[in-house]
Motif scaffolding. Structure first.
Motif, PDB file in Angstrom:
ATOM      1  N   ASN A 133     -10.367  -9.697  -4.242  1.00  0.00           N
ATOM      2  CA  ASN A 133     -11.047 -10.680  -5.092  1.00  0.00           C
ATOM      3  C   ASN A 133     -10.136 -11.871  -5.397  1.00  0.00           C
ATOM      4  N   GLU A 134      -8.841 -11.642  -5.507  1.00  0.00           N
ATOM      5  CA  GLU A 134      -7.895 -12.744  -5.699  1.00  0.00           C
ATOM      6  C   GLU A 134      -7.892 -13.665  -4.484  1.00  0.00           C
TER       7      GLU A 134
ATOM      8  N   SER B  82      -9.917  -5.396  -6.082  1.00  0.00           N
ATOM      9  CA  SER B  82      -9.258  -6.320  -7.006  1.00  0.00           C
ATOM     10  C   SER B  82      -8.263  -7.221  -6.274  1.00  0.00           C
ATOM     11  N   VAL B  83      -7.525  -6.665  -5.324  1.00  0.00           N
ATOM     12  CA  VAL B  83      -6.576  -7.469  -4.553  1.00  0.00           C
ATOM     13  C   VAL B  83      -7.338  -8.493  -3.707  1.00  0.00           C
TER      14      VAL B  83
ATOM     15  N   GLU C 224     -11.217 -15.662  -4.448  1.00  0.00           N
ATOM     16  CA  GLU C 224     -11.226 -16.780  -5.397  1.00  0.00           C
ATOM     17  C   GLU C 224     -10.684 -18.047  -4.754  1.00  0.00           C
TER      18      GLU C 224
ATOM     19  N   SER D 203      -2.947   0.260  -3.682  1.00  0.00           N
ATOM     20  CA  SER D 203      -3.999  -0.733  -3.918  1.00  0.00           C
ATOM     21  C   SER D 203      -5.144  -0.492  -2.934  1.00  0.00           C
TER      22      SER D 203
END
Length: 159
Positions: free
Chosen positions: A118-119, A115-116, A122, A91
């Motif tokens: 961005n979680e 992507s990791v 959020e 990742s």
């Protein structure tokens, strides 16, 4: 006798050459000068060197970085970007945003990341740390809800 003189001469030249190389060492491999214009400023490039764990606001444990794992943070006047390299993990880890440093507290507001990450963003966009800054090192200290120190990421200046 002549061979002895030649050998002594070669040894002397070798020693002088080694001293010359020390004088011309690349500054990228040396620590940044304590009196440079970057002293006590966050702007620059930093590499994670290790961690401290705290109990009752006192360091109780420390860990050095695994040489295979790297994390770099870069600060400009008001932007921050960081990335991690962890060979065993496929990742990607990076984040980008803005920051504010008031001399004691560092606040990073991340706009986006991998992507990791961005979680994580959020759920939480703003990250607030106590910051202990010197010319060539800083400790980014995570605090609990009551303001007690939990752990720190420790960085050294690389540029």
């Amino acid at each position: 006798m002549k061979i002895k003189s030649i050998i002594m001469g070669l040894l002397l030249l070798s020693l002088l050459a080694c001293n010359d190389n020390k004088k011309n060492a690349s500054p990228s491999n040396m620590e940044v000068d304590q009196n440079s214009e970057t002293a006590d400023k966050l702007e620059g490039t930093w590499e994670l060197t290790g961690f401290y764990n705290y109990k009752d606001n006192v360091v109780v444990d420390s860990f050095e970085m695994n040489p295979d794992f790297r994390q770099i943070k870069m600060y400009t006047d008001n932007k921050v970007m960081w990335c991690k390299h962890k060979p065993a993990d496929s990742s990607e880890w990076f984040g980008y945003g803005s920051y504010n440093f008031d001399g004691e507290r560092l606040t990073e507001k991340l706009d986006f990341g991998s992507s990791v990450m961005n979680e994580v963003i959020e759920a939480k966009k703003e990250f607030i740390f106590e910051l202990s800054l010197s010319s060539n090192h800083f400790e980014q200290i995570e605090l609990d809800e009551e303001g007690n120190r939990i752990y720190s990421e420790n960085y050294k200046r690389v540029e």
